[in-house]
Design an enzyme around this catalytic site. Structure first.
Site, PDB file in Angstrom:
ATOM      1  CG  ASP A 121      -1.976  -1.049   1.212  1.00  0.00           C
ATOM      2  OD1 ASP A 121      -2.460  -1.377   0.109  1.00  0.00           O
ATOM      3  OD2 ASP A 121      -2.342  -1.549   2.287  1.00  0.00           O
ATOM      4  CG  ASP A 135      -6.582  -1.618  -1.561  1.00  0.00           C
ATOM      5  OD1 ASP A 135      -6.744  -2.850  -1.681  1.00  0.00           O
ATOM      6  OD2 ASP A 135      -5.711  -1.118  -0.834  1.00  0.00           O
TER       7      ASP A 135
END
Length: 167
Positions: A121, A135
């Protein structure tokens, strides 16, 4: 719309685009953010983080289960295409499948053991959980799928009946 043995494939290029964009940006993040964050504007910054769990870093010890569930979701979505046709559904399913596969790739290849890898991330607003392109695909695709389902439920069944031929 592409067809192969009756299967709709309109979702496939979208899923492929999400997977490619996701993996390229994660590769960039892993290589460029090692030395520190990059502040962009306001509270947006690129900040390298590894998530072995699911959303909001919860369930960190459930990596293998999360990976398997993601693959089950992919299969269920592919089967659902037969029940709800349409371009919007294809886009939504493509985004979700691409996002799921992008994060499953991380779980498989950024690992110490089978399905124990961490998802990369790096998009950080500092007031929201850190996320990635996969995501975004899952979230936007999920919202579009809900909208497509709602829109399909509002169609008048009588309008779907064929018009009699009067000639």
């Amino acid at each position: 719309m592409s067809r192969l043995d009756g299967a709709r494939l309109g979702w496939a290029p979208i899923a492929l685009a999400v997977v490619v964009a996701d993996q390229l940006t994660k590769h960039w993040a892993v290589n460029e953010l090692v030395d520190g964050d990059i502040d962009l504007f306001w509270t947006l910054r690129f900040n390298l983080s590894y998530n072995t769990g699911m959303a909001f870093s919860s369930g960190e010890s459930f990596g293998p289960i999360i990976g398997i569930l993601a693959l089950v979701v992919v299969v269920v979505l592919l089967l659902s295409l037969k029940r709800q046709p349409g371009r919007l559904t294809d886009v939504a399913v493509g985004l979700i499948i691409g996002g799921a596969i992008g994060n499953v790739i991380d779980r498989l290849f950024r690992q110490e053991a089978w399905f124990r890898g961490a998802v990369v991330d790096f998009i950080d607003f500092q007031w929201f959980p850190i996320f990635n392109i996969a995501d975004i695909g899952v979230t936007v695709g999920g919202a579009l799928l809900v909208f497509a389902s709602w829109r399909a439920s509002r169609v008048d069944p009588a309008s779907l009946e064929p018009t009699p031929d009067t000639s």
